[in-house]
Design a protein around this motif. Structure first.
Motif, PDB file in Angstrom:
ATOM      1  N   LEU A 148      59.790  43.526  46.174  1.00  0.00           N
ATOM      2  CA  LEU A 148      59.498  44.594  45.216  1.00  0.00           C
ATOM      3  C   LEU A 148      60.246  45.875  45.581  1.00  0.00           C
ATOM      4  N   LEU A 149      60.271  46.158  46.890  1.00  0.00           N
ATOM      5  CA  LEU A 149      60.974  47.370  47.326  1.00  0.00           C
ATOM      6  C   LEU A 149      62.453  47.287  46.974  1.00  0.00           C
ATOM      7  N   ALA A 150      63.034  46.113  47.210  1.00  0.00           N
ATOM      8  CA  ALA A 150      64.465  45.950  46.911  1.00  0.00           C
ATOM      9  C   ALA A 150      64.707  46.158  45.418  1.00  0.00           C
ATOM     10  N   ARG A 151      63.794  45.616  44.584  1.00  0.00           N
ATOM     11  CA  ARG A 151      63.962  45.796  43.135  1.00  0.00           C
ATOM     12  C   ARG A 151      63.827  47.260  42.752  1.00  0.00           C
ATOM     13  N   ARG A 152      62.876  47.935  43.396  1.00  0.00           N
ATOM     14  CA  ARG A 152      62.665  49.358  43.102  1.00  0.00           C
ATOM     15  C   ARG A 152      63.940  50.154  43.442  1.00  0.00           C
ATOM     16  N   MET A 153      64.559  49.830  44.566  1.00  0.00           N
ATOM     17  CA  MET A 153      65.771  50.565  44.982  1.00  0.00           C
ATOM     18  C   MET A 153      66.935  50.279  44.013  1.00  0.00           C
ATOM     19  N   ASP A 154      67.003  49.045  43.522  1.00  0.00           N
ATOM     20  CA  ASP A 154      68.060  48.733  42.543  1.00  0.00           C
ATOM     21  C   ASP A 154      67.912  49.622  41.313  1.00  0.00           C
ATOM     22  N   ILE A 155      66.664  49.772  40.884  1.00  0.00           N
ATOM     23  CA  ILE A 155      66.435  50.609  39.694  1.00  0.00           C
ATOM     24  C   ILE A 155      66.793  52.057  40.005  1.00  0.00           C
ATOM     25  N   ALA A 156      66.480  52.495  41.229  1.00  0.00           N
ATOM     26  CA  ALA A 156      66.836  53.876  41.607  1.00  0.00           C
ATOM     27  C   ALA A 156      68.343  54.080  41.472  1.00  0.00           C
ATOM     28  N   GLU A 157      69.113  53.063  41.821  1.00  0.00           N
ATOM     29  CA  GLU A 157      70.570  53.207  41.712  1.00  0.00           C
ATOM     30  C   GLU A 157      71.013  53.275  40.247  1.00  0.00           C
ATOM     31  N   ARG A 158      70.301  52.528  39.402  1.00  0.00           N
ATOM     32  CA  ARG A 158      70.638  52.619  37.966  1.00  0.00           C
ATOM     33  C   ARG A 158      70.298  54.011  37.447  1.00  0.00           C
ATOM     34  N   ILE A 159      69.189  54.551  37.937  1.00  0.00           N
ATOM     35  CA  ILE A 159      68.809  55.916  37.544  1.00  0.00           C
ATOM     36  C   ILE A 159      69.881  56.907  38.017  1.00  0.00           C
ATOM     37  N   ALA A 160      70.396  56.662  39.231  1.00  0.00           N
ATOM     38  CA  ALA A 160      71.431  57.559  39.777  1.00  0.00           C
ATOM     39  C   ALA A 160      72.641  57.572  38.850  1.00  0.00           C
ATOM     40  N   ALA A 161      73.027  56.380  38.384  1.00  0.00           N
ATOM     41  CA  ALA A 161      74.198  56.288  37.501  1.00  0.00           C
ATOM     42  C   ALA A 161      73.925  57.074  36.205  1.00  0.00           C
ATOM     43  N   TYR A 162      72.710  56.922  35.693  1.00  0.00           N
ATOM     44  CA  TYR A 162      72.353  57.622  34.451  1.00  0.00           C
ATOM     45  C   TYR A 162      72.418  59.139  34.660  1.00  0.00           C
ATOM     46  N   LYS A 163      71.836  59.598  35.785  1.00  0.00           N
ATOM     47  CA  LYS A 163      71.804  61.043  36.054  1.00  0.00           C
ATOM     48  C   LYS A 163      73.226  61.591  36.162  1.00  0.00           C
ATOM     49  N   LYS A 164      74.077  60.807  36.812  1.00  0.00           N
ATOM     50  CA  LYS A 164      75.462  61.247  37.011  1.00  0.00           C
ATOM     51  C   LYS A 164      76.156  61.405  35.654  1.00  0.00           C
ATOM     52  N   GLU A 165      76.007  60.382  34.828  1.00  0.00           N
ATOM     53  CA  GLU A 165      76.648  60.416  33.504  1.00  0.00           C
ATOM     54  C   GLU A 165      76.188  61.580  32.649  1.00  0.00           C
ATOM     55  N   ASN A 166      74.872  61.915  32.836  1.00  0.00           N
ATOM     56  CA  ASN A 166      74.289  62.930  31.962  1.00  0.00           C
ATOM     57  C   ASN A 166      74.162  64.299  32.621  1.00  0.00           C
ATOM     58  N   GLY A 167      74.814  64.468  33.774  1.00  0.00           N
ATOM     59  CA  GLY A 167      74.833  65.775  34.446  1.00  0.00           C
ATOM     60  C   GLY A 167      73.467  66.238  34.925  1.00  0.00           C
ATOM     61  N   LEU A 168      72.593  65.285  35.261  1.00  0.00           N
ATOM     62  CA  LEU A 168      71.262  65.666  35.786  1.00  0.00           C
ATOM     63  C   LEU A 168      71.292  65.646  37.311  1.00  0.00           C
ATOM     64  N   THR A 169      70.487  66.503  37.941  1.00  0.00           N
ATOM     65  CA  THR A 169      70.441  66.489  39.416  1.00  0.00           C
ATOM     66  C   THR A 169      69.609  65.296  39.885  1.00  0.00           C
ATOM     67  N   VAL A 170      69.871  64.885  41.139  1.00  0.00           N
ATOM     68  CA  VAL A 170      69.140  63.749  41.711  1.00  0.00           C
ATOM     69  C   VAL A 170      67.657  64.078  41.801  1.00  0.00           C
ATOM     70  N   MET A 171      67.362  65.235  42.369  1.00  0.00           N
ATOM     71  CA  MET A 171      65.959  65.600  42.568  1.00  0.00           C
ATOM     72  C   MET A 171      65.422  66.244  41.304  1.00  0.00           C
ATOM     73  N   GLN A 172      64.313  65.728  40.847  1.00  0.00           N
ATOM     74  CA  GLN A 172      63.622  66.302  39.688  1.00  0.00           C
ATOM     75  C   GLN A 172      62.209  66.634  40.193  1.00  0.00           C
ATOM     76  N   PRO A 173      62.010  67.907  40.641  1.00  0.00           N
ATOM     77  CA  PRO A 173      60.772  68.238  41.362  1.00  0.00           C
ATOM     78  C   PRO A 173      59.488  67.846  40.634  1.00  0.00           C
ATOM     79  N   GLN A 174      59.449  68.030  39.304  1.00  0.00           N
ATOM     80  CA  GLN A 174      58.199  67.717  38.603  1.00  0.00           C
ATOM     81  C   GLN A 174      57.891  66.229  38.663  1.00  0.00           C
ATOM     82  N   ARG A 175      58.935  65.456  38.487  1.00  0.00           N
ATOM     83  CA  ARG A 175      58.776  64.003  38.532  1.00  0.00           C
ATOM     84  C   ARG A 175      58.232  63.596  39.905  1.00  0.00           C
TER      85      ARG A 175
END
Ligand code: PEP
Ligand code: MN
Length: 345
Positions: free
Chosen positions: A277-304
């Motif tokens: 499960l942890l490995a799957r969670r980290m894979d999704i985190a990397e997909r999120i990273a790609a999305y943030k990069k494409e959309n100019g969002l910072t990695v850290m989102q304090p509210q989240r």
């Protein structure tokens, strides 16, 4: 000296205060302690506290040795303490938590031992912060210096108010040290962990369950009048009583029944799932990273981050999961997820 005796019981006052106090305490400990401890040079956090009697106490330790037959141990923090202790025939020395924290001080002591007496027994207390590598580093320096008789003492770590203990035990650090050096006896110091008399017995019980090889306990003939660490010292009689009740060092077996094995298999299967499960969670985190990069969002989102921790803690409460544990667990998972995302920016 035989550090491998199990259990090894080291006891004596936090500080040697007078010849009378040292002799009364040592006499009370005959038959209970294997080694007598007393601090002469006391590393106190603030100036103006009792800083120990220094080398004036060495003849008292010599008298203990002569009259009770117990080997004697004291703390050394630099070369001159060590030379004085060795000249007086001290059998064992220990490096205090503040000394283990400082590689220069450890090296100076290690070099002096090579020069004068590498065959003495040395206890290495854990450093002030929960850092296994720093503790291991001190042990390595002594080994490289030719010291062979080494014991490691868990005395807990600066708790910064976030613990019921004076120094939080962080037992995990001692497990890590044990797996690095399975042959080194691991000794528990319930006195500095607990900081209070009433915590000594429960901590000794825990140390027994966690397979510590011995104990170093502060014991004073009149604890209320002690000049240092008064609240945590117990009388020799009380120590004897606790050790008899707890039967430290007895009834330990490695046998495991079929029932225990079945439960362990269940745990292993669940852990296997957790890792996947942890490995799957980290894979999704990397997909999120790609999305943030494409959309100019910072990695850290304090509210989240705050919402995520709150929700996980809340989910765990009715399931009996400790909120502090859940917070630690998910901040760790989140930290790793952030690290992965940063790598992908
Ligand atoms: C001690 O054993 O008295 C002592 C000062 O210990 P620590 O280094 O663990 O504080
Ligand atoms: Mn002390």
């Amino acid at each position: 000296m035989d550090l491998l005796k199990k259990p090894l019981i080291i006891a004596g006052p936090c500080s040697a205060e007078s010849e009378r106090q040292v002799m009364d305490t040592a006499t009370g400990l005959i038959g209970t302690a294997d080694i007598f401890r007393a601090g002469l040079w006391k590393p106190r956090t603030r100036p103006g506290c009792f800083e120990g009697v220094g080398s004036a106490g060495l003849p008292w330790l010599q008298r203990v040795k002569k009259e009770t037959g117990m080997p004697v141990a004291t703390e050394v923090a630099n070369r001159s303490h060590l030379i004085a202790a060795l000249e007086a025939g001290v059998d064992m020395i220990w490096l205090g938590a503040r000394t283990t924290t400082s590689p220069f001080a450890v090296q100076e002591i290690a070099d002096t031992l090579t020069e004068l007496k590498p065959d003495i027994s040395v206890l290495v207390k854990n450093p002030m912060s929960p850092d296994t590598a720093l503790w291991a580093g001190a042990i390595e320096r002594l080994r490289l210096a030719g010291v062979r008789s080494i014991g490691a003492v868990l005395r807990g770590f600066g708790a910064f108010g976030g613990s019921a203990y004076r120094n939080h035990p962080h037992w995990r650090i001692s497990f890590e040290l044990r797996s690095l050096y399975p042959e080194i006896p691991l000794i528990c110091d319930p006195s500095h962990i607990g900081g209070q008399r009433n915590l000594i017995e429960p901590l000794i019980r825990q140390a027994l369950q966690l397979r510590f090889d011995g104990l170093i306990v502060e014991s004073h003939c009149n604890p209320e009048a002690a000049l240092s660490d008064s609240a945590q010292q117990i009388t020799p009689e009380r120590l004897k009583e606790i050790l008899e009740d707890v039967k430290f060092g007895t009834s330990i077996t490695d046998d495991s029944s079929a029932d225990l094995e079945a439960l362990r298999e269940e745990i292993d299967a669940l852990d296997y799932e957790l890792v996947n499960l942890l490995a799957r969670r980290m894979d999704i985190a990397e997909r999120i990273a790609a999305y943030k990069k494409e959309n100019g969002l910072t990695v850290m989102q304090p509210q989240r981050y705050s919402r995520l921790l709150e929700n996980r803690v809340r989910q765990g409460i009715p399931l009996g999961l400790d909120p502090a544990f859940m917070k630690r667990l998910f901040s760790n998972i989140h930290e790793e997820s952030v690290r992965r995302q940063l790598e992908n920016q």
